[in-house]
Design an enzyme around this catalytic site. Structure first.
Site, PDB file in Angstrom:
ATOM      1  N   ASN A 149       0.028  10.535   5.992  1.00 31.45           N
ATOM      2  CA  ASN A 149      -1.157  10.118   6.735  1.00 31.45           C
ATOM      3  C   ASN A 149      -2.245  11.158   6.786  1.00 31.45           C
ATOM      4  OD1 ASN A 149      -0.704   7.285   7.971  1.00 31.45           O
ATOM      5  ND2 ASN A 149       1.269   8.326   8.153  1.00 31.45           N
ATOM      6  N   GLU A 169       6.749   4.819   6.947  1.00 29.05           N
ATOM      7  CA  GLU A 169       6.288   6.044   6.296  1.00 29.05           C
ATOM      8  C   GLU A 169       7.098   7.245   6.774  1.00 29.05           C
ATOM      9  OE1 GLU A 169       1.726   4.409   5.786  1.00 29.05           O
ATOM     10  OE2 GLU A 169       2.180   5.864   7.362  1.00 29.05           O
ATOM     11  N   THR A 216       0.860  -1.191   0.000  1.00 28.89           N
ATOM     12  CA  THR A 216       0.000   0.000   0.000  1.00 28.89           C
ATOM     13  C   THR A 216       0.894   1.238   0.000  1.00 28.89           C
ATOM     14  OG1 THR A 216      -0.249  -0.224   2.420  1.00 28.89           O
ATOM     15  CG2 THR A 216      -2.029  -1.098   1.028  1.00 28.89           C
ATOM     16  N   THR A 224       0.076  -1.257   9.416  1.00 25.66           N
ATOM     17  CA  THR A 224      -0.606  -2.489   8.983  1.00 25.66           C
ATOM     18  C   THR A 224       0.467  -3.421   8.488  1.00 25.66           C
ATOM     19  OG1 THR A 224      -2.591  -1.359   8.452  1.00 25.66           O
ATOM     20  CG2 THR A 224      -2.249  -3.444   7.327  1.00 25.66           C
ATOM     21  N   THR A 230      -7.621  10.331   0.893  1.00 25.57           N
ATOM     22  CA  THR A 230      -8.050  11.191  -0.209  1.00 25.57           C
ATOM     23  C   THR A 230      -7.083  11.132  -1.378  1.00 25.57           C
ATOM     24  OG1 THR A 230      -6.950  13.073   0.832  1.00 25.57           O
ATOM     25  CG2 THR A 230      -9.271  12.781   1.291  1.00 25.57           C
ATOM     26  N   LYS A 253       4.424  -6.941   4.110  1.00 23.92           N
ATOM     27  CA  LYS A 253       4.105  -5.574   3.741  1.00 23.92           C
ATOM     28  C   LYS A 253       3.843  -4.812   5.026  1.00 23.92           C
ATOM     29  CE  LYS A 253       0.711  -3.504   3.339  1.00 23.92           C
ATOM     30  NZ  LYS A 253       0.068  -2.452   4.208  1.00 23.92           N
TER      31      LYS A 253
END
Length: 404
Positions: A399, A277, A156, A193, A404, A182
């Site tokens: 994040n 991230e 993702t 996740t 969106t 992942k």
């Protein structure tokens, strides 16, 4: 070659094939549906998130493993939709995907293990997935490119695939372990996740696999944190095909398997943290001389989750005071006059007092992609290694815009 030395090579376990296709779940148009098939079936063990909000595929997968007593024929993974907080419709949709895949494979629905990752609370696109299943099964192949395609399709916000493997010789035979993961955000496994699939061609019972997997997870995936948030979809699944002819219960195999499994899980855990991230720096926390392992883990998490500590790491600021404050505020009855703190190669705080150190050198070491931070408590003999990261503006950007 030892398992720890060999995890960078790709050793493919026998008995498994892989594929990935685009089902149209991701707006990007990238592959978003992936398959692992165990042609003759596999023994399975799993650990799941401790979040009390649980996604539909975890409910279905956990129930199926209990019903089959740990037998899996296929794993179906979609990315781009978490199928969480989708109510009864989400669970029924998940069950439909398993049933349709089972029909195509000629097996029972309960032997199809589902996983999902992506945005929470969005209706699950079962129609798209079911329509893509024939192409998914047609594309399966037992090869390294197939494994890599699987790894790419489950991503993702990940920036790179995460694969580790090991090969272990036992007399004239050998068995392999390969793992795919992942995860880049919502990484604070209780078990993140985080989805992890570990495959081996060893022969083993479900209970034996469960013990081995739990031990490996406690030392690896349960000792990493990017942001302190625990996902609703965390899954670590271990499958054993038995294709190598080596049995876990054979003499000397259990220790070798545990060592190789730990090495593969350690590699995957480090790859997840490094790909976190917005991450610029991975911090390897070493907590020493705690009263118990649980105490060491509690203190490690207190440091890893402190926003002040994480932002100091982002700026490569050797601010040992923030680390000390996090330890002191965590609820453990530590004695400051017994604590040592080292950043990189230098001691910066010893037995309750600051130590003269080269701040420029400490800054330079913290500026590297990886840096060690050590905290000595002098309370006992237990300790652990915990991987965490900095907190950057890029993490906030990713994040803030995710849905969106």
């Amino acid at each position: 070659m030892s398992a720890a030395d060999d995890v960078q090579a790709i050793h493919l376990p026998g008995g498994f094939s892989f594929s990935a296709v685009t089902a149209g779940i991701k707006a990007s148009g990238r592959p978003d549906l992936a398959l692992i098939e165990a042609g003759a079936g596999a023994t399975a063990a799993a650990v799941f998130t401790k979040n009390r909000v649980v996604a539909a595929p975890l409910e279905v997968g956990r129930a199926s493993l209990a019903e089959t007593r740990g037998r899996v024929r296929a794993v179906i993974v979609n990315s781009g939709n978490a199928n969480c907080a989708t109510g009864k419709a989400g669970r029924l949709a998940c069950e439909r995907v398993c049933s349709e895949a089972a029909n195509l494979l000629g097996t029972e629905a309960r032997q199809v293990f589902p996983s999902s990752t992506g945005i929470i609370g969005v209706p699950f696109p079962a129609d798209k997935i079911v329509a893509a299943l024939p192409a998914l099964l047609e594309a399966r192949r037992a090869s390294e490119p197939g494994l890599r395609q699987f790894a790419e399709a489950i991503m993702t916000t990940d920036k790179r695939v995460k694969i580790a493997s090991a090969q272990v010789r036992v007399g004239q035979k050998a068995f392999c372990i390969a793992g795919v993961a992942k995860g880049a955000g919502m990484i604070h496994p209780q078990l993140a996740t985080m989805l992890v699939y570990v495959l081996t061609d060893l022969a083993a019972g479900a209970a034996e696999l469960q013990r081995a997997l739990r031990g490996a997870c406690d030392q690896t995936f349960n000792c990493i944190s990017v942001d302190g948030d625990t996902s609703t979809n965390d899954t670590v699944l271990l499958l054993a095909s038995g294709a190598s002819g080596v049995r876990l219960k054979d003499a000397g195999v259990q220790r070798k398997f545990a060592t190789a499994l730990l090495a593969v899980c350690q590699s995957l855990g480090e790859q997840i943290v490094a790909d976190g991230e917005g991450v610029q720096h991975v911090i390897r926390l070493q907590i020493e001389q705690a009263k118990s392992r649980d105490e060491a883990l509690h203190i490690a998490k207190a440091i890893a989750h402190s926003l002040l500590v994480k932002t100091a790491f982002a700026g490569a600021d050797p601010n040992w005071g923030r680390i000390l404050a996090a330890v002191g505020a965590c609820g453990v009855a530590v004695s400051p006059e017994k604590i040592d703190i080292a950043i990189g190669s230098q001691m910066v705080f010893r037995r309750g007092e600051v130590v003269a150190f080269d701040e420029a050198r400490a800054h330079e070491e913290l500026s590297q992609p990886r840096c060690d931070v050590r905290v000595v408590l002098r309370r006992g003999r237990s300790g652990l290694r915990f991987l965490t990261t900095d907190l950057t503006a890029e993490y906030v950007h990713i994040n803030a815009d995710y849905s969106t």
